[in-house]
Design a protein around this motif. Structure first.
Motif, PDB file in Angstrom:
ATOM      1  N   TYR A   1       0.833  -1.207   0.000  1.00 29.94           N
ATOM      2  CA  TYR A   1       0.000   0.000   0.000  1.00 29.94           C
ATOM      3  C   TYR A   1       0.871   1.263   0.000  1.00 29.94           C
ATOM      4  O   TYR A   1       1.971   1.277   0.565  1.00 29.94           O
ATOM      5  N   PHE A   2       0.314   2.305  -0.622  1.00 27.36           N
ATOM      6  CA  PHE A   2       0.996   3.594  -0.724  1.00 27.36           C
ATOM      7  C   PHE A   2      -0.006   4.700  -0.373  1.00 27.36           C
ATOM      8  O   PHE A   2      -1.142   4.697  -0.859  1.00 27.36           O
ATOM      9  N   LEU A   3       0.437   5.674   0.433  1.00 30.45           N
ATOM     10  CA  LEU A   3      -0.443   6.757   0.860  1.00 30.45           C
ATOM     11  C   LEU A   3       0.403   7.993   1.121  1.00 30.45           C
ATOM     12  O   LEU A   3       1.528   7.890   1.614  1.00 30.45           O
ATOM     13  N   ALA A   4      -0.137   9.178   0.810  1.00 29.53           N
ATOM     14  CA  ALA A   4       0.624  10.421   0.996  1.00 29.53           C
ATOM     15  C   ALA A   4      -0.293  11.572   1.355  1.00 29.53           C
ATOM     16  O   ALA A   4      -1.513  11.512   1.172  1.00 29.53           O
ATOM     17  N   ASP A   5       0.323  12.636   1.851  1.00 28.09           N
ATOM     18  CA  ASP A   5      -0.301  13.948   1.995  1.00 28.09           C
ATOM     19  C   ASP A   5      -1.552  13.957   2.883  1.00 28.09           C
ATOM     20  O   ASP A   5      -2.617  14.428   2.489  1.00 28.09           O
ATOM     21  N   ALA A   6      -1.383  13.443   4.096  1.00 34.03           N
ATOM     22  CA  ALA A   6      -2.450  13.587   5.090  1.00 34.03           C
ATOM     23  C   ALA A   6      -2.423  14.981   5.717  1.00 34.03           C
ATOM     24  O   ALA A   6      -3.454  15.494   6.149  1.00 34.03           O
TER      25      ALA A   6
END
Length: 246
Positions: free
Chosen positions: A6-11
Protein backbone atom coordinates in the motif's frame (compact mmCIF):
# COMPACT_ATOMS: atom_id res chain seq x y z
CA UNK A 1 -2.34 -13.53 4.11
CA UNK A 2 -0.10 -10.47 3.94
CA UNK A 3 0.49 -10.11 0.20
CA UNK A 4 -0.58 -6.52 -0.64
CA UNK A 5 1.56 -3.39 -0.79
CA UNK A 6 0.00 0.00 0.00
CA UNK A 7 1.00 3.59 -0.72
CA UNK A 8 -0.44 6.76 0.86
CA UNK A 9 0.62 10.42 1.00
CA UNK A 10 -0.30 13.95 1.99
CA UNK A 11 -2.45 13.59 5.09
CA UNK A 12 -1.08 16.92 6.37
CA UNK A 13 -2.21 16.14 9.90
CA UNK A 14 -2.37 19.30 11.98
CA UNK A 15 -3.25 21.52 9.04
CA UNK A 16 -6.12 24.00 9.15
CA UNK A 17 -7.16 22.55 5.79
CA UNK A 18 -8.91 19.84 7.82
CA UNK A 19 -12.25 20.66 9.35
CA UNK A 20 -11.17 18.37 12.19
CA UNK A 21 -7.57 17.16 12.03
CA UNK A 22 -8.08 14.69 14.88
CA UNK A 23 -11.00 13.10 13.05
CA UNK A 24 -8.79 12.77 9.96
CA UNK A 25 -6.18 11.10 12.15
CA UNK A 26 -8.84 8.70 13.45
CA UNK A 27 -9.89 7.94 9.87
CA UNK A 28 -6.28 7.26 8.89
CA UNK A 29 -6.00 4.84 11.82
CA UNK A 30 -9.20 3.11 10.65
CA UNK A 31 -7.64 2.74 7.21
CA UNK A 32 -4.51 1.21 8.75
CA UNK A 33 -6.71 -1.25 10.65
CA UNK A 34 -8.53 -2.09 7.42
CA UNK A 35 -5.33 -3.11 5.61
CA UNK A 36 -3.34 -4.64 8.45
CA UNK A 37 -4.45 -8.23 7.77
CA UNK A 38 -3.23 -8.29 4.16
CA UNK A 39 -0.48 -5.63 4.14
CA UNK A 40 3.04 -6.92 3.60
CA UNK A 41 4.48 -3.40 3.25
CA UNK A 42 3.06 0.11 3.65
CA UNK A 43 4.73 3.15 2.12
CA UNK A 44 3.83 6.53 3.63
CA UNK A 45 4.98 8.84 0.87
CA UNK A 46 5.51 12.20 2.57
CA UNK A 47 3.66 15.11 4.15
CA UNK A 48 1.85 12.80 6.55
CA UNK A 49 2.28 15.67 9.01
CA UNK A 50 1.72 19.27 8.01
CA UNK A 51 4.71 20.16 10.16
CA UNK A 52 7.24 17.99 11.94
CA UNK A 53 10.47 19.06 13.60
CA UNK A 54 12.53 16.97 15.99
CA UNK A 55 14.50 18.82 18.62
CA UNK A 56 16.95 16.74 20.61
CA UNK A 57 14.43 16.07 23.38
CA UNK A 58 11.17 17.40 21.91
CA UNK A 59 8.81 16.38 19.12
CA UNK A 60 5.58 18.16 18.08
CA UNK A 61 2.52 17.81 20.28
CA UNK A 62 -0.25 15.50 19.08
CA UNK A 63 -0.58 12.58 16.63
CA UNK A 64 -0.63 10.02 19.46
CA UNK A 65 -3.31 7.90 17.77
CA UNK A 66 -1.32 7.55 14.56
CA UNK A 67 2.06 7.09 16.19
CA UNK A 68 0.67 4.42 18.49
CA UNK A 69 -1.02 2.63 15.59
CA UNK A 70 2.16 2.66 13.51
CA UNK A 71 4.17 1.28 16.43
CA UNK A 72 1.56 -1.41 17.03
CA UNK A 73 1.65 -2.48 13.37
CA UNK A 74 5.44 -2.59 13.05
CA UNK A 75 5.55 -4.57 16.30
CA UNK A 76 3.25 -7.11 14.62
CA UNK A 77 5.70 -7.54 11.74
CA UNK A 78 4.33 -5.17 9.09
CA UNK A 79 7.06 -3.24 7.30
CA UNK A 80 6.25 0.49 7.14
CA UNK A 81 8.34 3.00 5.21
CA UNK A 82 8.15 6.74 5.85
CA UNK A 83 9.29 9.27 3.24
CA UNK A 84 9.95 12.87 4.13
CA UNK A 85 7.91 15.44 2.24
CA UNK A 86 8.37 19.17 1.96
CA UNK A 87 6.29 19.71 5.13
CA UNK A 88 7.76 17.02 7.39
CA UNK A 89 11.37 16.87 6.26
CA UNK A 90 13.00 17.82 9.57
CA UNK A 91 13.19 14.46 11.27
CA UNK A 92 16.01 12.37 12.67
CA UNK A 93 15.50 9.05 14.44
CA UNK A 94 12.39 9.44 16.60
CA UNK A 95 9.99 7.69 14.20
CA UNK A 96 12.41 4.85 13.56
CA UNK A 97 13.24 4.25 17.23
CA UNK A 98 9.79 4.80 18.73
CA UNK A 99 7.54 3.53 15.91
CA UNK A 100 9.79 1.13 14.02
CA UNK A 101 9.48 2.98 10.70
CA UNK A 102 12.03 2.74 7.89
CA UNK A 103 12.93 6.32 6.98
CA UNK A 104 13.70 7.65 3.50
CA UNK A 105 15.17 11.12 3.05
CA UNK A 106 15.71 10.68 -0.71
CA UNK A 107 13.91 8.95 -3.61
CA UNK A 108 14.07 5.17 -3.41
CA UNK A 109 14.23 2.58 -6.17
CA UNK A 110 13.21 -0.93 -5.20
CA UNK A 111 11.84 -4.17 -6.62
CA UNK A 112 8.48 -5.38 -5.29
CA UNK A 113 6.98 -8.68 -6.44
CA UNK A 114 9.05 -8.64 -9.62
CA UNK A 115 8.26 -5.01 -10.56
CA UNK A 116 10.64 -2.07 -10.29
CA UNK A 117 9.36 1.00 -8.43
CA UNK A 118 10.68 4.55 -8.21
CA UNK A 119 9.28 6.01 -5.00
CA UNK A 120 9.46 9.64 -3.86
CA UNK A 121 7.31 12.34 -2.32
CA UNK A 122 7.94 14.36 -5.46
CA UNK A 123 8.87 17.86 -4.34
CA UNK A 124 11.69 19.32 -6.42
CA UNK A 125 11.69 16.57 -9.06
CA UNK A 126 11.48 18.00 -12.55
CA UNK A 127 10.66 21.48 -11.23
CA UNK A 128 13.14 24.02 -12.59
CA UNK A 129 11.71 26.99 -10.65
CA UNK A 130 14.62 28.95 -9.17
CA UNK A 131 12.56 30.26 -6.26
CA UNK A 132 11.40 26.76 -5.33
CA UNK A 133 14.91 25.32 -5.46
CA UNK A 134 16.26 28.21 -3.39
CA UNK A 135 13.59 27.66 -0.75
CA UNK A 136 14.22 23.92 -0.78
CA UNK A 137 17.96 24.49 -0.37
CA UNK A 138 17.32 26.72 2.63
CA UNK A 139 14.99 24.18 4.25
CA UNK A 140 17.57 21.41 3.77
CA UNK A 141 20.48 23.46 5.10
CA UNK A 142 22.00 21.75 8.16
CA UNK A 143 23.34 25.09 9.39
CA UNK A 144 19.93 26.78 9.23
CA UNK A 145 18.29 23.78 10.87
CA UNK A 146 20.76 24.08 13.74
CA UNK A 147 19.94 27.78 14.06
CA UNK A 148 16.23 26.96 14.00
CA UNK A 149 16.75 24.43 16.79
CA UNK A 150 18.02 27.20 19.03
CA UNK A 151 14.63 28.93 19.01
CA UNK A 152 12.02 27.82 21.55
CA UNK A 153 9.27 25.57 20.09
CA UNK A 154 6.59 27.97 21.38
CA UNK A 155 7.73 30.31 18.57
CA UNK A 156 8.82 27.94 15.82
CA UNK A 157 5.78 25.67 15.71
CA UNK A 158 3.15 28.47 15.37
CA UNK A 159 5.39 30.16 12.79
CA UNK A 160 5.66 26.96 10.75
CA UNK A 161 1.89 26.38 10.79
CA UNK A 162 1.23 29.99 9.79
CA UNK A 163 3.68 29.68 6.88
CA UNK A 164 2.14 26.38 5.74
CA UNK A 165 -1.46 27.58 5.90
CA UNK A 166 -0.77 30.93 4.21
CA UNK A 167 1.15 29.18 1.44
CA UNK A 168 -1.71 26.75 0.82
CA UNK A 169 -4.36 29.45 0.94
CA UNK A 170 -2.51 31.66 -1.55
CA UNK A 171 -1.63 28.87 -3.98
CA UNK A 172 -4.16 26.16 -3.31
CA UNK A 173 -4.03 22.77 -5.00
CA UNK A 174 -3.30 23.15 -8.69
CA UNK A 175 -5.49 20.84 -10.82
CA UNK A 176 -3.85 18.29 -13.10
CA UNK A 177 -1.96 20.24 -15.77
CA UNK A 178 -1.78 17.60 -18.46
CA UNK A 179 0.94 15.14 -19.39
CA UNK A 180 3.23 17.69 -21.05
CA UNK A 181 3.10 20.25 -18.23
CA UNK A 182 3.35 18.08 -15.13
CA UNK A 183 6.85 18.26 -13.63
CA UNK A 184 6.67 14.77 -12.19
CA UNK A 185 5.53 13.20 -15.46
CA UNK A 186 8.36 14.91 -17.31
CA UNK A 187 10.79 13.78 -14.62
CA UNK A 188 9.60 10.17 -14.93
CA UNK A 189 9.98 10.19 -18.72
CA UNK A 190 13.52 11.53 -18.42
CA UNK A 191 14.40 8.97 -15.74
CA UNK A 192 13.22 6.18 -18.03
CA UNK A 193 15.90 7.19 -20.50
CA UNK A 194 18.48 6.34 -17.83
CA UNK A 195 16.70 3.42 -16.12
CA UNK A 196 14.31 2.02 -18.76
CA UNK A 197 13.01 -0.92 -16.72
CA UNK A 198 11.14 1.09 -14.06
CA UNK A 199 7.54 -0.14 -14.03
CA UNK A 200 5.97 2.33 -11.61
CA UNK A 201 6.78 5.86 -10.52
CA UNK A 202 4.77 6.61 -7.38
CA UNK A 203 4.55 10.16 -6.07
CA UNK A 204 2.67 12.23 -3.52
CA UNK A 205 2.97 16.02 -3.35
CA UNK A 206 0.55 17.01 -6.12
CA UNK A 207 -2.73 16.16 -4.32
CA UNK A 208 -4.24 14.80 -7.54
CA UNK A 209 -5.17 11.26 -8.56
CA UNK A 210 -3.35 9.97 -11.61
CA UNK A 211 -2.59 6.56 -13.10
CA UNK A 212 -0.89 7.39 -16.39
CA UNK A 213 0.94 5.07 -18.81
CA UNK A 214 4.13 6.71 -20.10
CA UNK A 215 5.68 3.66 -21.79
CA UNK A 216 4.63 0.13 -22.65
CA UNK A 217 5.55 -1.20 -19.21
CA UNK A 218 5.71 2.00 -17.15
CA UNK A 219 3.16 4.16 -15.37
CA UNK A 220 3.13 7.31 -13.23
CA UNK A 221 0.94 7.14 -10.13
CA UNK A 222 -0.01 10.24 -8.15
CA UNK A 223 -1.59 9.37 -4.84
CA UNK A 224 -4.03 12.22 -4.21
CA UNK A 225 -4.33 13.23 -0.55
CA UNK A 226 -6.09 12.78 2.79
CA UNK A 227 -7.60 16.26 2.90
CA UNK A 228 -10.46 15.86 0.39
CA UNK A 229 -9.79 12.61 -1.52
CA UNK A 230 -8.79 10.12 1.21
CA UNK A 231 -7.00 8.11 -1.42
CA UNK A 232 -4.29 5.47 -1.60
CA UNK A 233 -2.80 2.93 -3.99
CA UNK A 234 -2.79 -0.85 -3.71
CA UNK A 235 -0.35 -3.19 -5.46
CA UNK A 236 -1.29 -6.87 -5.59
CA UNK A 237 1.63 -8.11 -7.66
CA UNK A 238 -0.19 -7.66 -10.94
CA UNK A 239 -0.94 -3.93 -11.06
CA UNK A 240 -1.38 -0.74 -9.03
CA UNK A 241 -4.92 0.45 -8.38
CA UNK A 242 -5.93 3.81 -6.93
CA UNK A 243 -8.68 3.63 -4.31
CA UNK A 244 -10.50 5.91 -1.89
CA UNK A 245 -11.36 5.22 1.74
CA UNK A 246 -14.79 6.72 2.24
Amino acid sequence: MRDKIYFLADAHLGSKSHGDSIETERKLCRWLDSVRDDAAVIFLMGDIFDYWYEYRYVVPKGFTRLLGKLGEMTDSGIEIHFFTGNHDLWLTDYLSKECGLILHLEPYITELKGKKFFLAHGDGLGDDSRSFHLLRKLFHSKFLQKCFSGIHPRWTIPLAHTWSNSSRESGGVVPYLGEDREHLVRFAKNKLKVIPDINYFIFGHRHVLLNLPIAEQSRVIMLGDWITLFSYAEFDGEGVELKQFL
